[in-house]
Motif scaffolding. Sequence first.
Motif, PDB file in Angstrom:
ATOM      1  N   PHE A 128      -2.710   8.830   5.468  1.00 41.28           N
ATOM      2  CA  PHE A 128      -1.537   9.898   5.508  1.00 41.28           C
ATOM      3  C   PHE A 128      -2.276  11.121   5.985  1.00 41.28           C
ATOM      4  CE2 PHE A 128      -0.523   7.082   2.077  1.00 41.28           C
ATOM      5  CZ  PHE A 128       0.911   6.957   1.902  1.00 41.28           C
ATOM      6  N   ASP A 182      -6.343  -0.479  -0.965  1.00 37.32           N
ATOM      7  CA  ASP A 182      -5.863  -1.307  -2.033  1.00 37.32           C
ATOM      8  C   ASP A 182      -6.547  -2.516  -2.032  1.00 37.32           C
ATOM      9  OD1 ASP A 182      -4.523  -2.835  -3.820  1.00 37.32           O
ATOM     10  OD2 ASP A 182      -2.508  -1.631  -3.759  1.00 37.32           O
ATOM     11  N   LEU A 235      -5.738   5.570   1.730  1.00 35.26           N
ATOM     12  CA  LEU A 235      -5.749   4.575   0.611  1.00 35.26           C
ATOM     13  C   LEU A 235      -6.164   3.150   1.059  1.00 35.26           C
ATOM     14  CD1 LEU A 235      -4.705   4.039  -2.312  1.00 35.26           C
ATOM     15  CD2 LEU A 235      -2.447   3.590  -1.404  1.00 35.26           C
ATOM     16  N   GLN A 270       0.736  -1.195   0.151  1.00 36.50           N
ATOM     17  CA  GLN A 270      -0.195  -0.045   0.011  1.00 36.50           C
ATOM     18  C   GLN A 270       0.824   1.163   0.002  1.00 36.50           C
ATOM     19  OE1 GLN A 270      -0.077  -2.366   2.189  1.00 36.50           O
ATOM     20  NE2 GLN A 270      -0.492  -1.499   4.272  1.00 36.50           N
ATOM     21  N   LEU A 325      -2.070   8.562  -5.258  1.00 36.35           N
ATOM     22  CA  LEU A 325      -2.323   9.708  -4.461  1.00 36.35           C
ATOM     23  C   LEU A 325      -1.694  11.033  -4.883  1.00 36.35           C
ATOM     24  CD1 LEU A 325      -2.246   7.961  -0.723  1.00 36.35           C
ATOM     25  CD2 LEU A 325      -4.079   8.457  -2.272  1.00 36.35           C
ATOM     26  N   ILE A 368       3.034   9.528   6.299  1.00 36.16           N
ATOM     27  CA  ILE A 368       2.121   8.292   6.118  1.00 36.16           C
ATOM     28  C   ILE A 368       2.044   7.831   7.926  1.00 36.16           C
ATOM     29  CG2 ILE A 368       3.984   6.820   6.500  1.00 36.16           C
ATOM     30  CD1 ILE A 368       2.143   4.553   4.991  1.00 36.16           C
ATOM     31  N   SER A 405       1.691   1.627  -3.692  1.00 35.80           N
ATOM     32  CA  SER A 405       0.446   2.070  -4.335  1.00 35.80           C
ATOM     33  C   SER A 405       0.368   3.577  -4.110  1.00 35.80           C
ATOM     34  CB  SER A 405      -0.570   1.480  -4.059  1.00 35.80           C
ATOM     35  OG  SER A 405      -0.514   0.041  -4.265  1.00 35.80           O
ATOM     36  N   SER A 406       0.521   4.110  -2.965  1.00 36.93           N
ATOM     37  CA  SER A 406       0.292   5.527  -2.803  1.00 36.93           C
ATOM     38  C   SER A 406       1.281   6.432  -3.536  1.00 36.93           C
ATOM     39  CB  SER A 406       0.608   5.818  -1.334  1.00 36.93           C
ATOM     40  OG  SER A 406       1.954   5.795  -1.105  1.00 36.93           O
ATOM     41  N   TYR A 407       2.597   6.028  -3.804  1.00 36.29           N
ATOM     42  CA  TYR A 407       3.171   6.611  -4.899  1.00 36.29           C
ATOM     43  C   TYR A 407       2.694   6.868  -6.369  1.00 36.29           C
ATOM     44  CZ  TYR A 407       7.247   6.036  -1.739  1.00 36.29           C
ATOM     45  OH  TYR A 407       8.247   6.356  -0.596  1.00 36.29           O
ATOM     46  N   ALA A 433      -3.538   2.293   4.174  1.00 34.67           N
ATOM     47  CA  ALA A 433      -2.785   3.451   4.426  1.00 34.67           C
ATOM     48  C   ALA A 433      -3.293   4.438   4.562  1.00 34.67           C
ATOM     49  CB  ALA A 433      -1.437   3.636   3.406  1.00 34.67           C
ATOM     50  N   LYS A 492      -2.422  14.089   0.402  1.00 33.41           N
ATOM     51  CA  LYS A 492      -1.856  13.440   1.575  1.00 33.41           C
ATOM     52  C   LYS A 492      -1.530  14.794   2.488  1.00 33.41           C
ATOM     53  CE  LYS A 492       1.375  10.307  -0.985  1.00 33.41           C
ATOM     54  NZ  LYS A 492       2.728  10.016  -1.358  1.00 33.41           N
ATOM     55  N   THR A 550      -0.826   2.086   8.990  1.00 26.99           N
ATOM     56  CA  THR A 550      -0.915   1.029   8.054  1.00 26.99           C
ATOM     57  C   THR A 550      -1.660  -0.384   8.603  1.00 26.99           C
ATOM     58  OG1 THR A 550       1.251   0.133   8.412  1.00 26.99           O
ATOM     59  CG2 THR A 550       0.971   1.860   6.596  1.00 26.99           C
TER      60      THR A 550
END
Length: 410
Positions: free
Chosen positions: A220, A209, A207, A188, A196, A225, A191-193, A218, A201, A228
């Motif tokens: 933010f 997933d 997020l 996750q 989002l 972050i 994936s945020s990179y 996750a 953020k 999680t």
Amino acid sequence: MTKRSEQDLIVGLDIGTSKVAAIVAENTDQGLEISGIGTAPSQGLKKGVVVNIESTTESIRQAVEEAELMAGCSIQSVYCGISGAHVSSFNSPGIVAVRNKEVTESDIERVEDAACAVPIPNDQKILHRLPHHYTVDDNEGIQKPIGMSGVRLETRLHIVTGSVSSVQNIQKCVERCSLDVINLSLEQLASSYAVLSADEKALGVALVDIGGGTSDIAIFVNGAIRHTAVIPIAGDQVTNDIAVALRTPTEQAEQIKTRYGCAVPDLITSDDAIEVPSVGERPPRRLSRYTLAEVIRPRYAELFGLINKELVRSGFADRLAGGVVLTGGSSKMEGLADLAEEVFHMSVRQGAPQSVRGLSDVARNPIHATGVGLLYFGQQTSSNNNKRLGEATSFVDIWNRMKSWFQSNF
């Protein structure tokens, strides 16, 4: 097959419960450009954990070979994603005295080490140490404290740990394909990179997933972050419910879910009928799509209920002005965002990789959020490593680094 410079290539390897995806990108002056994608069915994982070494290895090999063929390159090393119920996380503070009254890279490392000086079970290892922010003396909320004057440096880290054996099994499967694992990333986080924005953020966003075996969360807040979690319920459970309720093979149930699934029955306005294969020698049957939606909705409602409890447990549920972003292969369903808004009582959108060059039509798909995110994770990790190696360009830089090292060790 043309061999490109290994330094120019970044490869993300998403080893999921339902599929393995290898994505190749070239690191150019204009950014990452995706040149190859390979996928293969995943047979050796259960809820994100390797349960069959041979099957997982073969799935990785198939995906990597397909990506190599498409990209016209030879893959030697990868950035790999990891998930599963064995992953846990916590927040930990750290504080140190600043040497020479000016914050240096050495001070950053020492304060992070201090935050990590907490008891961790022998069967767990640290996967990530992610700073919320830094405090220099009484100045809070600092993101980049290097060069600032002060006598006290504080931080608060989000520390992610994973099972040693699970990590080793993932690495073993990759290495059996004659590949090196450069780094492992929580899925996750990767994936945020990809999905989002910086504004989300900063405002506060969750997020989610949703994969085949696990749903990864996750949170933010203020750009960092904060929480999680992994919930071992995801798309496979929905598929199983369809298979049982409609009395159809699991493979056919997955296809029906993907092609005709809807999470909100009221959104179905026509009397659409779908053909449902039967088990054994029985003839196929025709059922309404509305009936299928009535099977799907309760399972996703249950999943979102569990996710909502996790958001509340984190303590950040009332700080998510950016709402919830759904991504992952099992988030691609009509009405899913509407159902999620009913449960979370906040705005929900579906997230897919956006800032993608090259094979963008293929990569801009929620199913590839983790794979594309691993590319950005690899790019950032490589950049950070270069900074930590300190490519000193002058005698003064070299001398300052040598002096700092001696002061820290003697």
